[in-house]
Scaffold this active site. Structure first.
Site, PDB file in Angstrom:
ATOM      1  N   LEU A 109       0.692  -1.140   0.209  1.00 39.96           N
ATOM      2  CA  LEU A 109      -0.108  -0.149  -0.080  1.00 39.96           C
ATOM      3  C   LEU A 109       1.166   0.994  -0.176  1.00 39.96           C
ATOM      4  CD1 LEU A 109      -3.281  -0.729   2.035  1.00 39.96           C
ATOM      5  CD2 LEU A 109      -3.059  -0.997  -0.021  1.00 39.96           C
ATOM      6  N   ASP A 110       0.932   2.191  -0.525  1.00 34.59           N
ATOM      7  CA  ASP A 110       1.545   3.064  -0.653  1.00 34.59           C
ATOM      8  C   ASP A 110       1.675   4.199  -0.151  1.00 34.59           C
ATOM      9  OD1 ASP A 110      -0.785   5.261  -1.369  1.00 34.59           O
ATOM     10  OD2 ASP A 110      -0.707   4.568  -3.450  1.00 34.59           O
ATOM     11  N   LYS A 111       2.351   5.263  -0.018  1.00 32.36           N
ATOM     12  CA  LYS A 111       2.297   5.997   1.898  1.00 32.36           C
ATOM     13  C   LYS A 111       0.917   6.890   2.158  1.00 32.36           C
ATOM     14  CE  LYS A 111       5.042  10.025   3.966  1.00 32.36           C
ATOM     15  NZ  LYS A 111       5.788  11.270   3.655  1.00 32.36           N
TER      16      LYS A 111
END
Length: 241
Positions: A109-111
């Site tokens: 999951l991206d930031k």
């Protein structure tokens, strides 16, 4: 005659899910690893996995670490990596003090994204879960800066081409809306980098929040932000159906 591939000892330990490669190199330097009855201190020592007897702290690789399978409700603002060269907080902050063995993230999951993120120390299981042939849908709740009409939702299913890459959703439906923004449920049956954000961006729509709420039959449920728990036997079985 085909020869079996040889790999560095540290890589073999990390690929078995025992630890990161950096940790493996430290274990080897500390004299905790034996190959065919002798201590090896070179992390690049080449072996053929399965052909040589490797012990960690006196135990074979398949006994050196209990397999663990964990789900985390990832908070926004954490990066999905063990360490970050820019000094940003990582998802491993959520495991501080838990006494867990080394666990690798299963997918990403991206930031700026939140929600369900899996971890394990079983590389073969992780490979199966992330294999597109498994057909595990991933369900997201997405807050956007507009109220979508039926044409917009249909366009998500039709898809777009972004940077030469086709992107589409398997399904999309409106969950609820306010005066200026709305929440949409988006289900993906493929995993491409920042896929949902890129889909909406191609339509001139900004994503305000993105939360993964399910992977296959596994639901995030009431797990608190930044909290984690182990998967049950039933959940593990359901993910592999």
């Amino acid at each position: 005659m085909k020869t079996s591939p040889r790999h560095g000892l540290a890589r073999v330990l990390s690929k078995c899910g025992l630890c990161s490669r950096t940790q493996a190199a430290q274990w080897i330097a500390d004299g905790r690893v034996e190959v065919d009855g002798r201590v090896v201190r070179d992390p690049e020592f080449a072996i053929v996995q399965g052909r040589q007897r490797v012990l960690v702290d006196g135990k074979p690789l398949d006994q050196a670490q209990q397999r663990r399978y964990v789900m985390l409700n990832k908070p926004r603002g954490l990066v999905t990596t063990a360490s970050d060269e820019r000094g940003r907080d990582t998802v491993y902050r959520c495991f501080d003090g838990a006494g867990l063995p080394w666990l690798a993230p299963v997918g990403r999951l991206d930031k700026a994204s939140e929600g369900l993120l899996l971890f394990c120390n079983d590389p073969q299981w992780a490979a199966r879960i992330t294999d597109p042939e498994m057909g595990l849908d991933k369900t997201y709740h997405v807050q956007i800066d507009t109220i979508p009409d039926e044409r917009t939702l249909a366009a998500l299913l039709d898809g777009v081409v972004d940077a030469g890459e086709p992107l589409r959703a398997r399904s999309a439906r409106l969950l609820r809306s306010g005066e200026k923004n709305a929440w949409v449920e988006v289900i993906l049956d493929e995993g491409r980098n920042r896929q949902i954000r890129r889909l909406f961006s191609a339509m001139g729509i900004d994503v305000l929040r993105l939360v993964r709420v399910a992977i296959g039959a596994l639901q995030l449920g009431e797990l608190g932000k930044g909290q984690w728990r182990e998967l049950s036997v039933e959940e593990l079985a359901a993910l592999q159906r």
